[in-house]
Design a protein around this motif. Structure first.
Motif, PDB file in Angstrom:
ATOM      1  N   PRO A   1       0.825  -1.206   0.000  1.00 37.37           N
ATOM      2  CA  PRO A   1       0.000   0.000   0.000  1.00 37.37           C
ATOM      3  C   PRO A   1       0.863   1.262   0.000  1.00 37.37           C
ATOM      4  N   ASP A   2       0.413   2.293  -0.712  1.00 37.77           N
ATOM      5  CA  ASP A   2       1.185   3.535  -0.853  1.00 37.77           C
ATOM      6  C   ASP A   2       1.573   4.160   0.489  1.00 37.77           C
ATOM      7  N   THR A   3       0.644   4.212   1.440  1.00 38.35           N
ATOM      8  CA  THR A   3       0.970   4.840   2.721  1.00 38.35           C
ATOM      9  C   THR A   3       2.052   4.056   3.460  1.00 38.35           C
ATOM     10  N   TRP A   4       2.016   2.753   3.363  1.00 43.04           N
ATOM     11  CA  TRP A   4       3.010   1.908   4.012  1.00 43.04           C
ATOM     12  C   TRP A   4       4.370   2.103   3.359  1.00 43.04           C
ATOM     13  N   VAL A   5       4.412   2.166   2.030  1.00 41.80           N
ATOM     14  CA  VAL A   5       5.653   2.399   1.297  1.00 41.80           C
ATOM     15  C   VAL A   5       6.271   3.720   1.747  1.00 41.80           C
ATOM     16  N   ARG A   6       5.482   4.767   1.842  1.00 48.63           N
ATOM     17  CA  ARG A   6       5.993   6.075   2.246  1.00 48.63           C
ATOM     18  C   ARG A   6       6.544   6.037   3.666  1.00 48.63           C
ATOM     19  N   GLN A   7       5.853   5.350   4.576  1.00 47.75           N
ATOM     20  CA  GLN A   7       6.333   5.238   5.954  1.00 47.75           C
ATOM     21  C   GLN A   7       7.680   4.518   6.006  1.00 47.75           C
ATOM     22  N   ILE A   8       7.827   3.458   5.231  1.00 41.79           N
ATOM     23  CA  ILE A   8       9.092   2.717   5.202  1.00 41.79           C
ATOM     24  C   ILE A   8      10.193   3.581   4.595  1.00 41.79           C
ATOM     25  N   ALA A   9       9.918   4.221   3.469  1.00 45.15           N
ATOM     26  CA  ALA A   9      10.922   5.074   2.818  1.00 45.15           C
ATOM     27  C   ALA A   9      11.363   6.195   3.755  1.00 45.15           C
ATOM     28  N   ASP A  10      10.421   6.838   4.436  1.00 38.95           N
ATOM     29  CA  ASP A  10      10.766   7.899   5.383  1.00 38.95           C
ATOM     30  C   ASP A  10      11.634   7.362   6.520  1.00 38.95           C
ATOM     31  N   ALA A  11      11.298   6.174   7.027  1.00 41.92           N
ATOM     32  CA  ALA A  11      12.069   5.572   8.119  1.00 41.92           C
ATOM     33  C   ALA A  11      13.487   5.223   7.656  1.00 41.92           C
ATOM     34  N   ILE A  12      13.636   4.727   6.433  1.00 42.25           N
ATOM     35  CA  ILE A  12      14.965   4.420   5.886  1.00 42.25           C
ATOM     36  C   ILE A  12      15.786   5.697   5.766  1.00 42.25           C
ATOM     37  N   GLU A  13      15.158   6.766   5.314  1.00 38.03           N
ATOM     38  CA  GLU A  13      15.882   8.025   5.124  1.00 38.03           C
ATOM     39  C   GLU A  13      16.319   8.658   6.445  1.00 38.03           C
ATOM     40  N   THR A  14      15.702   8.282   7.580  1.00 37.81           N
ATOM     41  CA  THR A  14      16.178   8.793   8.869  1.00 37.81           C
ATOM     42  C   THR A  14      17.576   8.263   9.192  1.00 37.81           C
ATOM     43  N   TYR A  15      17.975   7.178   8.542  1.00 39.76           N
ATOM     44  CA  TYR A  15      19.330   6.630   8.700  1.00 39.76           C
ATOM     45  C   TYR A  15      20.304   7.235   7.680  1.00 39.76           C
ATOM     46  N   ASP A  16      19.875   8.272   6.976  1.00 41.03           N
ATOM     47  CA  ASP A  16      20.696   8.932   5.949  1.00 41.03           C
ATOM     48  C   ASP A  16      21.000   8.031   4.754  1.00 41.03           C
TER      49      ASP A  16
END
Length: 105
Positions: free
Chosen positions: A11-26
């Motif tokens: 689901p799009d919202t889940w993908v965005r949450q995962i991508a945002d969480a990955i980007e918190t690790y730079d």
């Protein structure tokens, strides 16, 4: 038995949450959509994962259920492996370990 393949199910919202969480690790996410989350590999990640130049880290779902990862291109990820994580934060932490140590846990 067929090898599992990354499928088109997130689901799009889940993908965005995962991508945002990955980007918190730079770790910049190259592409994120319902088919896959794609991360270009830095030289450090290429060494850690023993990847070939030009390969990308692909995160997605396979027929076996759950989140999987593999090296390749979004249109071809041979031999995806289970990530054994369920929340966006757990997935991001496992991706961070993959990119820095070559191991998901």
């Amino acid at each position: 038995m067929n090898d599992p393949q990354i499928t088109d199910e997130m689901p799009d919202t889940w993908v965005r949450q995962i991508a945002d969480a990955i980007e918190t690790y730079d770790h910049p996410v190259t592409d994120a959509h319902e088919s896959a989350i794609v991360i270009d590999l830095t030289p450090t990640a290429i060494r850690a994962l023993d990847a070939d130049p030009g390969e990308q880290l692909i995160i997605g779902w396979t027929e076996r259920a759950g989140v999987d990862w593999g090296l390749g291109r979004v249109d071809h990820v041979p031999d995806p492996q289970p990530l054994d994580a369920t929340t966006p934060q757990e997935i991001a932490a496992r991706v961070h370990l993959l990119l820095t140590t070559g191991r998901p846990a």
